[in-house]
Design a protein around this motif. Structure first.
Motif, PDB file in Angstrom:
ATOM      1  N   SER A 131     -54.655  25.050 -18.212  1.00  0.00           N
ATOM      2  CA  SER A 131     -54.764  23.865 -17.365  1.00  0.00           C
ATOM      3  C   SER A 131     -56.070  23.872 -16.578  1.00  0.00           C
ATOM      4  O   SER A 131     -56.666  22.805 -16.337  1.00  0.00           O
ATOM      5  N   PHE A 207     -52.864  23.032 -24.930  1.00  0.00           N
ATOM      6  CA  PHE A 207     -53.877  23.116 -23.876  1.00  0.00           C
ATOM      7  C   PHE A 207     -55.217  23.576 -24.444  1.00  0.00           C
ATOM      8  O   PHE A 207     -56.275  23.057 -24.063  1.00  0.00           O
ATOM      9  N   VAL A 264     -42.190  18.909 -20.420  1.00  0.00           N
ATOM     10  CA  VAL A 264     -43.650  18.756 -20.350  1.00  0.00           C
ATOM     11  C   VAL A 264     -44.283  18.735 -21.726  1.00  0.00           C
ATOM     12  O   VAL A 264     -45.270  18.023 -21.965  1.00  0.00           O
ATOM     13  N   VAL A 268     -47.576  16.555 -23.065  1.00  0.00           N
ATOM     14  CA  VAL A 268     -48.802  17.213 -23.527  1.00  0.00           C
ATOM     15  C   VAL A 268     -49.036  16.888 -24.997  1.00  0.00           C
ATOM     16  O   VAL A 268     -50.169  16.630 -25.427  1.00  0.00           O
ATOM     17  N   VAL A 271     -50.537  13.472 -25.233  1.00  0.00           N
ATOM     18  CA  VAL A 271     -51.976  13.486 -24.950  1.00  0.00           C
ATOM     19  C   VAL A 271     -52.756  13.911 -26.186  1.00  0.00           C
ATOM     20  O   VAL A 271     -53.732  13.255 -26.598  1.00  0.00           O
ATOM     21  N   TRP A 286     -43.769  10.515 -25.971  1.00  0.00           N
ATOM     22  CA  TRP A 286     -43.826  10.099 -24.568  1.00  0.00           C
ATOM     23  C   TRP A 286     -42.496   9.477 -24.152  1.00  0.00           C
ATOM     24  O   TRP A 286     -41.982   9.750 -23.061  1.00  0.00           O
ATOM     25  N   ALA A 323     -45.214  18.631 -12.633  1.00  0.00           N
ATOM     26  CA  ALA A 323     -45.954  18.748 -13.892  1.00  0.00           C
ATOM     27  C   ALA A 323     -45.696  17.585 -14.837  1.00  0.00           C
ATOM     28  O   ALA A 323     -46.633  17.004 -15.401  1.00  0.00           O
ATOM     29  N   SER A 326     -47.147  14.005 -13.765  1.00  0.00           N
ATOM     30  CA  SER A 326     -48.617  14.059 -13.759  1.00  0.00           C
ATOM     31  C   SER A 326     -49.164  13.994 -15.174  1.00  0.00           C
ATOM     32  O   SER A 326     -50.113  13.245 -15.467  1.00  0.00           O
ATOM     33  N   THR A 327     -48.575  14.794 -16.064  1.00  0.00           N
ATOM     34  CA  THR A 327     -49.024  14.783 -17.459  1.00  0.00           C
ATOM     35  C   THR A 327     -48.688  13.469 -18.140  1.00  0.00           C
ATOM     36  O   THR A 327     -49.452  12.972 -18.978  1.00  0.00           O
ATOM     37  N   ALA A 331     -51.096  10.932 -20.292  1.00  0.00           N
ATOM     38  CA  ALA A 331     -50.729  10.635 -21.675  1.00  0.00           C
ATOM     39  C   ALA A 331     -50.675   9.131 -21.921  1.00  0.00           C
ATOM     40  O   ALA A 331     -51.140   8.635 -22.953  1.00  0.00           O
ATOM     41  N   ALA A 382     -52.247  20.002 -13.399  1.00  0.00           N
ATOM     42  CA  ALA A 382     -51.916  18.698 -13.968  1.00  0.00           C
ATOM     43  C   ALA A 382     -52.066  17.588 -12.934  1.00  0.00           C
ATOM     44  O   ALA A 382     -52.552  16.490 -13.252  1.00  0.00           O
ATOM     45  N   ALA A 386     -54.687  14.442 -13.245  1.00  0.00           N
ATOM     46  CA  ALA A 386     -54.238  13.059 -13.102  1.00  0.00           C
ATOM     47  C   ALA A 386     -55.004  12.351 -11.991  1.00  0.00           C
ATOM     48  O   ALA A 386     -55.316  11.154 -12.096  1.00  0.00           O
TER      49      ALA A 386
END
Length: 456
Positions: A131, A207, A264, A268, A271, A286, A323, A326-327, A331, A382, A386
């Protein structure tokens, strides 16, 4: 009824190398499977034992093995989910209750082999470093950030290499543990908290892909996304299916802040999927992540009576609440091409959750450091990432302050935990203590006590 002259049965008999009969106390019978080098957890040793056991020795020790089976203390017996909650305590269910200390399958007065002490939580190091690599890449490559901060791209390269090194070292070590001590890995997989860390290798790999430095000169291929999302998707089918179907592992019973790790990965993956050009699959994950995050969020907020082990006092593990949203905000921006209303809504949720935790700073004191604290670093990372994306959409003094404050906090937390980790590993030798959570017996303690009293 005992006949005259007979003594009460206080244990099982075993024959030693010289042919003498030895009386094994009941407490030692509970550890009878770990004689000869932790064979109860050793994959190879248990196979060799099955293939080469002397029939005479098996006959002589049949009484002790029968009593061991009756007690349900063999290490390969399945451990019910409720048993973990009964025998363990703490926010991460890693400390054995005092009443269970004498019933552990492995001796606590000795240092166990390193692989038995190496937990799956170690992948949190990859999450924390990964991260940070993405954060520094965002700081150095986002056009809006170049107006007031100039970050050399070499920082991202150094952090990415460090993350890659940690990922390879931890993965190889844990694969070796799977080969040599599969029983310990199996117990971690069925642990209500540890099971969520099995998502961490896939998340750490993503990541690395997202934070790939420009200096490497490689472009992401969709096959990378498929390779990382396939095992994560299969694991989600199993875990989410258990939540849906109910039973012993229903969400209301096993939900804890670490369960956010199982959510999470969807965001991720979204993304990474959007950045390799697969926006439809990215939107699919998502949506799946959002649906299950809402269910988990409500479950943890309600603190159902069935969820007994959610601690009253807060712990850094609660930062995992931050987390997922924010992710998710980043995304959705990658999927739609703009930090629109949906991205802002979920980002504001994460920002409020973060502020509600920060103002309770006194509740985060006095906790023993452990390797799993690394998993608490990437939620701050994260949130900072963001904030950078939000600043690109809404440029003002307040959003600039959020970027600086969150980035600085994230860096300070990672540096402090990194230094503490080095100190525990090199100076104090306490980074990997005996992992008590994998050594509990499979049956209920009350039943074992009753049987022990009857034998005594």
């Amino acid at each position: 009824m005992m006949s005259d002259g007979m003594k009460p049965d206080t244990g099982a008999e075993r024959i030693n190398a010289s042919g003498d009969r030895l009386l094994i106390p009941m407490q030692q019978q509970l550890r009878i499977t770990i004689d000869d080098g932790y064979a109860a957890f050793s994959t190879c040793a248990r196979k060799l034992t099955r293939d080469s056991k002397d029939p005479n020795l098996m006959k002589n020790s049949s009484n002790s093995m029968d009593e061991e089976s009756a007690l349900g203390t063999t290490s390969n017996a399945p451990v019910p989910t409720g048993r973990y909650f009964d025998a363990l305590q703490g926010p991460e269910l890693e400390v054995v209750e005092e009443s269970e200390q004498d019933l552990l399958l492995l001796p606590m007065d000795k240092v166990w082999p390193f692989l038995l002490r190496f937990p799956v939580n170690s992948f949190g190091i990859v999450l924390g470093l990964g991260s940070q690599g993405i954060l520094w890449k965002s700081l150095s490559s986002t056009p809006a950030m170049e107006e007031f901060v100039h970050i050399p791209k070499q920082v991202n390269l150094v952090l990415w290499c460090a993350t890659l090194l940690a990922f390879v070292a931890i993965s190889l070590t844990y694969l070796l543990k799977c080969f040599l001590y599969f029983e310990a890995v199996r117990r971690e997989f069925f642990h209500p908290v540890r099971i969520n860390y099995f998502f961490a290798p896939c998340i750490g790999g993503m990541f690395l892909a997202i934070g790939l430095p420009d200096a490497v000169g490689l472009s992401l291929h969709p096959s990378v996304w498929c390779l990382l999302m396939a095992p994560l998707f299969l694991l989600e089918l199993k875990i989410y299916g258990q939540w849906l179907s109910g039973g012993d592992r229903r969400l209301s019973k096993v939900a804890n802040p670490s369960t956010h790790l199982s959510i999470v990965g969807n965001f991720v993956g979204a993304v990474l999927g959007a950045r390799v050009g697969w926006k439809e699959p990215a939107m699919f994950f998502w949506a799946v992540g959002l649906a299950h995050y809402m269910v988990l969020f409500v479950t943890l907020y309600q603190r159902l009576p069935t969820n007994k082990r959610l601690p009253k006092d807060l712990h850094p593990v609660f930062f995992l609440f931050v987390a997922a949203p924010s992710t998710a905000s980043v995304a959705w921006e990658d999927i739609t091409g703009s930090f629109g209303y949906v991205s802002r809504i979920v980002y504001f949720v994460s920002l409020f959750l973060l502020l509600s935790l920060v103002v309770r700073v006194n509740l985060f004191r006095g906790f023993r450091f452990s390797i799993s604290w690394w998993a608490y670093t990437f939620p701050l990372g994260a949130a900072a990432i963001a904030a950078i994306h939000y600043y690109s959409a809404v440029t003002c003094t307040l959003t600039r302050f959020l970027v600086v404050a969150l980035s600085l906090a994230s860096v300070l937390v990672v540096v402090s935990i990194f230094v503490t980790t080095l100190a525990c590993a090199c100076l104090y030798g306490t980074l990997f203590p005996n992992d008590q959570a994998i050594a509990i017996t499979s049956e209920q303690h009350r039943k074992q006590q009753q049987l022990c009293k009857q034998q005594a």
